[in-house]
Write a protein that holds these residues in place. Structure first.
Motif, PDB file in Angstrom:
ATOM      1  N   ILE A   1      41.992  37.323  46.957  1.00 12.87           N
ATOM      2  CA  ILE A   1      41.986  38.147  45.754  1.00 12.87           C
ATOM      3  C   ILE A   1      40.793  39.090  45.818  1.00 12.87           C
ATOM      4  O   ILE A   1      39.685  38.680  46.166  1.00 12.87           O
TER       5      ILE A   1
ATOM      6  N   ASN B   1      47.239  37.371  52.683  1.00 12.84           N
ATOM      7  CA  ASN B   1      47.918  38.082  51.604  1.00 12.84           C
ATOM      8  C   ASN B   1      46.842  38.642  50.677  1.00 12.84           C
ATOM      9  O   ASN B   1      46.148  37.889  49.992  1.00 12.84           O
TER      10      ASN B   1
ATOM     11  N   ASP C   1      45.623  33.411  50.976  1.00 10.34           N
ATOM     12  CA  ASP C   1      45.518  34.501  50.006  1.00 10.34           C
ATOM     13  C   ASP C   1      44.067  34.893  49.779  1.00 10.34           C
ATOM     14  O   ASP C   1      43.164  34.045  49.759  1.00 10.34           O
TER      15      ASP C   1
ATOM     16  N   HIS D   1      45.499  40.454  47.466  1.00  8.74           N
ATOM     17  CA  HIS D   1      45.931  40.665  46.089  1.00  8.74           C
ATOM     18  C   HIS D   1      44.997  41.661  45.416  1.00  8.74           C
ATOM     19  O   HIS D   1      43.813  41.388  45.219  1.00  8.74           O
TER      20      HIS D   1
ATOM     21  N   GLN E   1      52.097  46.045  44.117  1.00 11.01           N
ATOM     22  CA  GLN E   1      52.546  44.968  44.999  1.00 11.01           C
ATOM     23  C   GLN E   1      53.609  44.128  44.280  1.00 11.01           C
ATOM     24  O   GLN E   1      53.428  42.934  44.056  1.00 11.01           O
TER      25      GLN E   1
ATOM     26  N   ALA F   1      44.584  38.188  38.894  1.00 11.89           N
ATOM     27  CA  ALA F   1      45.420  38.493  40.067  1.00 11.89           C
ATOM     28  C   ALA F   1      46.727  37.721  40.057  1.00 11.89           C
ATOM     29  O   ALA F   1      47.612  37.985  40.877  1.00 11.89           O
TER      30      ALA F   1
ATOM     31  N   LYS G   1      51.791  42.745  39.942  1.00 13.65           N
ATOM     32  CA  LYS G   1      51.019  43.928  40.309  1.00 13.65           C
ATOM     33  C   LYS G   1      51.964  45.101  40.549  1.00 13.65           C
ATOM     34  O   LYS G   1      52.902  44.996  41.332  1.00 13.65           O
TER      35      LYS G   1
END
Length: 439
Positions: free
Chosen positions: A340, A372, A338, A374, A151, A144, A148
């Motif tokens: 993932i 966030n 974050d 991911h 993203q 991750a 991306k």
């Protein structure tokens, strides 16, 4: 030079500051053979502050449709007949000899792991380059950190962060404070979500190599008007829908502790619900009509994913940072921004949608806030060699360690014991410079 492991901190002596080390173009061959996918990738590291570049990757998957599942000896034979030729073709194509080799050491099927690890040892000896035996799930996490495509403006996750790892062999929520410090917050009590989806899809009569993906495609093919009708039907009790199908969320009910000591996922019951239904209709070999199969497929996928969301929200509340507002909160997730989402099931668009809209993570003031999220590119969600290379490079550059050539596969390798296994040895400054300076 010595490596000191003090608690969960790793200290190193004998190296100059990392930022002062010359980082140029070095190439990495990575190999992933933990299950039935033979995966290789060629990566290049150009900058100490930038993620590695993917030069090329190749993947070949054992066709297990005829056997109704993966047979370990068949997977081993497949890797043995496929892996070496794939590597030869890839290296000839790009006319290079790698400076570092990374391969999966575990967890996974012992035979499959051995196929990749043993060939990697031989190449490391032949080329005189370091070998990094990588934890499969660490690869799923660190992939991750790559840019991306969906993203492009999202920066890489920063420690501490959370990871939801969903695959055919694992389902866990992990809190990561560093590359070596990982705590499993929630694990599965029985089987993994990917395994559950595969078995349910097979029980419903679907065919294919990746049955979880086949189930997703089948559900996506249902007419929207039919979906809307299904949404009006409840399944908590069989008399609440015209199909007489009963399916509820696992681990729910008045007898359940609101904030249990251990938060777990449970997916085995989803298969049992289908088998019980078929038995009531005439036996496990009964053929369901199209509308019934559509209803069960849709409701099943929804409930599986709702169960994941429910357990994650429970973890968010239990380990939230606002101790003043919630007595049970222990502040474990303080500083987390974050999340993932990785593993084979992470490619499911419906689950991605639910994660993006139904999670209830609380900030320091106890208010629901957005994490966030991911989402690695779809090609990097399922097992792949790129993720093994990314993790191996991080281990080599940040920890300055490599794998001894006597290491063996670790079929069961706890995520919170990355360094607590035999076989890690220190990389000397000379070895490190040899890789990063191509000397």
């Amino acid at each position: 030079m010595s490596l000191y492991n003090i608690g969960k901190r790793v200290l190193y002596r004998g190296f100059p500051n990392k930022s002062s080390m010359p980082i140029r173009h070095y190439k990495v061959l990575s190999i992933e053979t933990s299950c039935d996918d033979t995966c290789i990738a060629l990566l290049e590291k150009n900058d100490s502050k930038a993620p590695p570049k993917i030069i090329d990757q190749v993947k070949s998957t054992l066709n297990s449709v005829a056997t109704g599942g993966i047979i370990p000896t068949d997977a081993l034979r497949f890797h043995q007949t496929t892996l070496a030729s794939l590597i030869e073709t890839l290296l000839k194509k790009h006319n290079c000899r790698p400076d570092l080799i990374c391969c999966t050491r575990g967890p996974g099927m012992a035979g499959s792991l051995s196929a990749g690890l043993q060939l990697s040892k031989g190449l490391a000896v032949a080329w005189g380059v370091p070998l990094i035996g990588v934890h499969h799930m660490l690869g799923h996490i660190l992939v991750a950190t790559l840019p991306k495509s969906e993203q492009p403006d999202l920066t890489a996750p920063q420690y501490p962060f959370l990871s939801l790892l969903c695959s055919g062999g694992h389902t866990m929520l992990v809190l990561s404070k560093s590359i070596t410090d990982h705590e499993i917050i929630a694990n599965t009590a029985d089987i993994a979500v990917g395994d559950s989806l595969d078995k349910c899809a097979r029980e419903l009569g679907l065919k294919g190599v990746m049955l979880g993906r086949e189930l997703e495609s089948y559900v996506n093919s249902i007419k929207q008007s039919t979906i809307q009708k299904f949404d009006t039907m409840e399944t908590k009790e069989s008399n609440l829908n015209s199909f007489k199908y009963k399916l509820g969320l696992p681990l729910k009910g008045p007898r359940r502790e609101k904030y249990p000591k251990d938060i777990v996922f449970a997916f085995a019951g989803f298969l049992s619900s289908i088998q019980s239904y078929k038995k009531d209709k005439g036996g496990l070999n009964v053929v369901l009509d199209q509308e019934t199969r559509e209803f069960i497929s849709y409701k099943l996928q929804e409930h599986v994913f709702d169960h994941i969301i429910d357990r994650m929200n429970l973890a968010f509340t239990k380990h939230g940072s606002n101790k003043r507002k919630y007595e049970h909160a222990d502040g474990k997730f303080l500083g987390v921004k974050d999340l993932i989402f990785s593993g084979g099931v992470a490619s499911n668009q419906r689950l991605r949608e639910k994660l993006a809209t139904r999670l209830q993570f609380q900030d320091n003031d106890g208010e629901v806030t957005d994490l966030n999220l991911h989402f690695p590119d779809l090609s990097l969600c399922t097992d792949n060699a790129v993720m093994i290379g990314v993790a191996g490079i991080e281990i080599f550059e940040s920890l300055r360690i490599k794998s001894d050539l006597g290491v063996c596969p670790i079929p069961k390798w706890p995520m919170d014991s990355l360094l607590d296994v035999e076989g890690w040895v220190n990389v000397t400054p000379e070895e490190y410079n040899q890789v990063i300076q191509n000397k």
